[in-house]
Design a protein around this motif. Structure first.
Motif, PDB file in Angstrom:
ATOM      1  N   LEU A  37       2.844  25.213 -35.212  1.00  0.00           N
ATOM      2  CA  LEU A  37       1.477  24.875 -35.618  1.00  0.00           C
ATOM      3  C   LEU A  37       0.657  24.497 -34.387  1.00  0.00           C
ATOM      4  N   ARG A  38      -0.561  25.004 -34.341  1.00  0.00           N
ATOM      5  CA  ARG A  38      -1.469  24.665 -33.254  1.00  0.00           C
ATOM      6  C   ARG A  38      -2.610  23.837 -33.824  1.00  0.00           C
ATOM      7  N   TYR A  39      -3.055  22.870 -33.078  1.00  0.00           N
ATOM      8  CA  TYR A  39      -3.989  21.874 -33.599  1.00  0.00           C
ATOM      9  C   TYR A  39      -4.934  21.417 -32.514  1.00  0.00           C
ATOM     10  N   ARG A  40      -5.932  20.657 -32.923  1.00  0.00           N
ATOM     11  CA  ARG A  40      -6.826  19.954 -32.010  1.00  0.00           C
ATOM     12  C   ARG A  40      -6.618  18.461 -32.234  1.00  0.00           C
ATOM     13  N   LYS A  41      -6.815  17.676 -31.184  1.00  0.00           N
ATOM     14  CA  LYS A  41      -6.611  16.234 -31.272  1.00  0.00           C
ATOM     15  C   LYS A  41      -7.936  15.498 -31.349  1.00  0.00           C
TER      16      LYS A  41
END
Length: 137
Positions: A37-41
């Motif tokens: 999974l790729r995400y933004r913080k």
């Protein structure tokens, strides 16, 4: 029980508590990243500045500390000193959380919360797997 530290020492200790990139957040992020999974913080443009934002799944994850967000578990204990201050602060945190979750839900986001007590070694794997499944469903 009286505080073991002076007011100055306690203030210094409390000022070193981070609001982002905490150990529980890092545990969740590493797990999600290792599962593809790729995400933004900490996206400030979203209500409540969620700790993890997964735009592909239209999901946000809040990694909450049991004390600061008044979780109903053994880790939450009302502070014994300065009760009026802590009562107002923690209750306001809970109100703000509920409002932010409502706003995000109305905007179509799937709002997920994982608590710091759910990331302890004995139960972390199961809870992280449940979080992953909740995100990807």
């Amino acid at each position: 029980m009286a505080d073991n530290h002076s007011k100055e020492v306690r203030s210094k200790n409390m000022s070193h508590i981070r609001s982002t990139n905490t150990k529980p957040e890092e545990i969740v992020r590493k797990y999600l990243f290792s599962h593809g999974l790729r995400y933004r913080k900490n996206v400030r443009t979203l209500s409540g500045c969620p700790d993890i934002v997964l735009p592909k799944y239209k999901a946000v994850v809040f990694v909450n500390g049991c004390l600061w967000h008044m979780h109903d578990c053994g880790r939450f204990v009302w502070p014994s000193s300065n009760k009026e201050y802590w009562s107002k602060k923690i209750n306001r945190n809970v109100e703000r959380d509920a409002e932010n979750h409502r706003i995000l839900s109305e905007q179509g986001w799937k709002v997920l919360v994982i608590w710091e007590c759910q990331l302890k070694k004995k139960v972390a794997d199961e809870n992280l797997e449940n979080l992953y499944n909740a995100i990807t469903q």
